[in-house]
Design an enzyme around this catalytic site. Structure first.
Site, short mmCIF file in Angstrom:
data_model
loop_
_atom_site.label_atom_id
_atom_site.label_comp_id
_atom_site.label_asym_id
_atom_site.label_seq_id
_atom_site.Cartn_x
_atom_site.Cartn_y
_atom_site.Cartn_z
N CYS A 1 8.21 -0.27 16.20
CA CYS A 1 7.96 -1.18 17.32
C CYS A 1 7.62 -0.40 18.59
O CYS A 1 6.54 0.15 18.70
CB CYS A 1 9.13 -2.15 17.51
SG CYS A 1 8.69 -3.56 18.55
N GLU B 1 14.11 -2.30 9.54
CA GLU B 1 15.57 -2.22 9.44
C GLU B 1 16.25 -3.58 9.28
O GLU B 1 17.42 -3.64 8.91
CB GLU B 1 16.14 -1.47 10.65
CG GLU B 1 16.11 -2.24 11.96
CD GLU B 1 14.80 -2.16 12.73
OE1 GLU B 1 14.80 -2.52 13.92
OE2 GLU B 1 13.76 -1.75 12.15
N HIS C 1 9.78 -4.44 12.23
CA HIS C 1 11.14 -3.89 12.12
C HIS C 1 11.57 -3.80 10.66
O HIS C 1 12.05 -4.78 10.10
CB HIS C 1 12.12 -4.76 12.92
CG HIS C 1 11.92 -4.63 14.39
ND1 HIS C 1 12.53 -3.64 15.12
CD2 HIS C 1 11.16 -5.33 15.24
CE1 HIS C 1 12.16 -3.75 16.39
NE2 HIS C 1 11.32 -4.76 16.49
#
Length: 186
Positions: free
Chosen positions: A84, A173, A171
């Site tokens: 990001c 994660e 993202h």
């Protein structure tokens, strides 16, 4: 005695994501350590991490006082993944262009692979990712290939295998990103 286990540095740019990224790295059975964005290239070189992940952050790379990374870190030859804000910072610092968003992406988006991608190897041709950005990369730095896109982010993945630098606008994660843990492991 010096700790010799491979370590991944997660560079914190001020978002809540750094903790989650570090956790995901640990879930991949690799030790991770969160470090401040002010870490110098000399400090990084002395500590010799196996890889570096640049986290997301709440700022725009265009605002005064936006967090920066010591540009000499890119020259250390240590593999780097930007996520990001980290993706946008890599683009800006290495000569690409980050456009001020006309339309941000927040939430689920469909990522489509564009050609060969070492970072996305083993993933489907398209899959759901989680976005949270207003600005986005509009031109990659020299030597980078744009290897993934969404409807609103033509450069959602960029990579330079020769420089060992990869970056994603989404993202990986978060659990909402399909293949996220695979991408972090790679």
């Amino acid at each position: 005695m010096r700790d010799v286990r491979p370590t991944v540095f997660v560079v914190d740019f001020g978002a809540q994501y750094a903790q989650l990224i570090a956790r995901r790295v640990r879930e991949a059975q690799v030790y991770s350590e969160i470090v401040p964005f002010r870490i110098s290239a000399a400090e990084v070189a002395a500590r010799r991490p196996a890889a570096i992940i640049l986290s997301g952050g709440p700022k725009s790379v265009h605002v005064d006082g936006a967090p920066q990374l010591d540009p000499a870190i890119y020259e250390l030859g240590i593999p780097i993944l930007g996520i990001c804000y980290g993706c946008q910072l890599i683009a800006q610092q290495l000569g690409g262009t980050v456009g001020r968003g006309e339309k941000g992406e927040y939430g689920r988006a469909v990522l489509s692979r564009n050609g060969t991608s070492n970072l996305l190897d083993g993933t489907e041709a398209s899959f759901d990712v989680w976005m949270s950005h207003f600005d986005s990369v509009s031109k990659t730095p020299a030597g980078f290939a744009a290897t993934g896109s969404t409807a609103d982010a033509p450069i959602a993945v960029m990579e330079s295998d020769t420089r060992k630098i990869w970056a994603v606008q989404f993202h990986p994660e978060v659990v909402h990103t399909v293949n996220g843990q695979l991408i972090i492991r790679r």
